[in-house]
Design an enzyme around this catalytic site. Structure first.
Site, PDB file in Angstrom:
ATOM      1  N   HIS A  48      18.340 -91.927  24.024  1.00 12.45           N
ATOM      2  CA  HIS A  48      18.032 -93.245  23.461  1.00 12.45           C
ATOM      3  C   HIS A  48      18.336 -94.313  24.506  1.00 12.45           C
ATOM      4  O   HIS A  48      19.233 -94.149  25.343  1.00 12.45           O
ATOM      5  CB  HIS A  48      18.900 -93.513  22.230  1.00 12.45           C
ATOM      6  CG  HIS A  48      18.476 -92.757  21.015  1.00 12.45           C
ATOM      7  ND1 HIS A  48      18.603 -93.279  19.752  1.00 12.45           N
ATOM      8  CD2 HIS A  48      17.942 -91.519  20.853  1.00 12.45           C
ATOM      9  CE1 HIS A  48      18.163 -92.391  18.869  1.00 12.45           C
ATOM     10  NE2 HIS A  48      17.765 -91.313  19.522  1.00 12.45           N
ATOM     11  N   GLU A  50      19.884 -97.141  24.311  1.00 10.24           N
ATOM     12  CA  GLU A  50      21.262 -97.636  24.289  1.00 10.24           C
ATOM     13  C   GLU A  50      22.214 -96.690  25.003  1.00 10.24           C
ATOM     14  O   GLU A  50      23.086 -97.118  25.755  1.00 10.24           O
ATOM     15  CB  GLU A  50      21.752 -97.837  22.846  1.00 10.24           C
ATOM     16  CG  GLU A  50      20.946 -98.839  22.054  1.00 10.24           C
ATOM     17  CD  GLU A  50      19.855 -98.204  21.206  1.00 10.24           C
ATOM     18  OE1 GLU A  50      19.627 -98.702  20.097  1.00 10.24           O
ATOM     19  OE2 GLU A  50      19.237 -97.208  21.656  1.00 10.24           O
TER      20      GLU A  50
END
Length: 151
Positions: A48, A50
């Protein structure tokens, strides 16, 4: 958020769900980590935006804690990413588009309000139209491709 959106556009052009994230050192305004969604290409559920941005920032700053940092992400973080944000001790979470299906900062659950040992401040809806727009375009094109290919 503008740099996070640029990263989301890169992901879009690579056939990834267009999500971008940057970690910023608040006292200097310097981007210390960045990432974009890479799950399809990496064949990895953990890729991901993040998590990649947090990993990059930790490596650059030399520690697992990210004090005096904020994360800007084009889509509201999921539960996994919220957990990483808590563990990295990031001060602020600023996101663009709300994720009504798996957003865990405010939409599906409010993970940062639970009694964990750290609670970042959250701001949603920053450049929301642009961030939601690229996601809508990506999924529209994906549906058209599936329809064209009879899937």
């Amino acid at each position: 958020m503008k740099r996070a959106l640029e990263l989301a556009e890169e992901a879009f052009h690579e056939g990834e769900v267009p999500v971008g994230a940057v970690v910023v050192k608040k006292s200097t305004g310097e981007i210390v980590g960045e990432g974009r969604n890479m799950r399809e290409g990496a064949k990895n559920a953990l890729a991901h935006a993040e998590l990649i941005a947090i990993d990059s920032a930790c490596r650059r700053l030399g520690g697992w804690r990210l004090p005096d940092c904020a994360i800007y992400v084009t889509l509201e973080p999921c539960p996994m990413c919220c957990g990483a944000i808590i563990n990295a001790r990031i001060d602020n979470v600023i996101f663009g588009a709300y994720d009504l299906k798996s957003g865990s900062a405010v939409s599906v659950q409010k993970m940062f309000t639970y009694p964990y040992n750290y609670r970042p401040e959250v701001t949603g809806g920053v450049m929301e139209e642009e961030c939601a727009g690229i996601l809508s375009e990506f999924f529209r094109e994906l549906r058209e491709k599936k329809k064209k290919n009879g899937i």
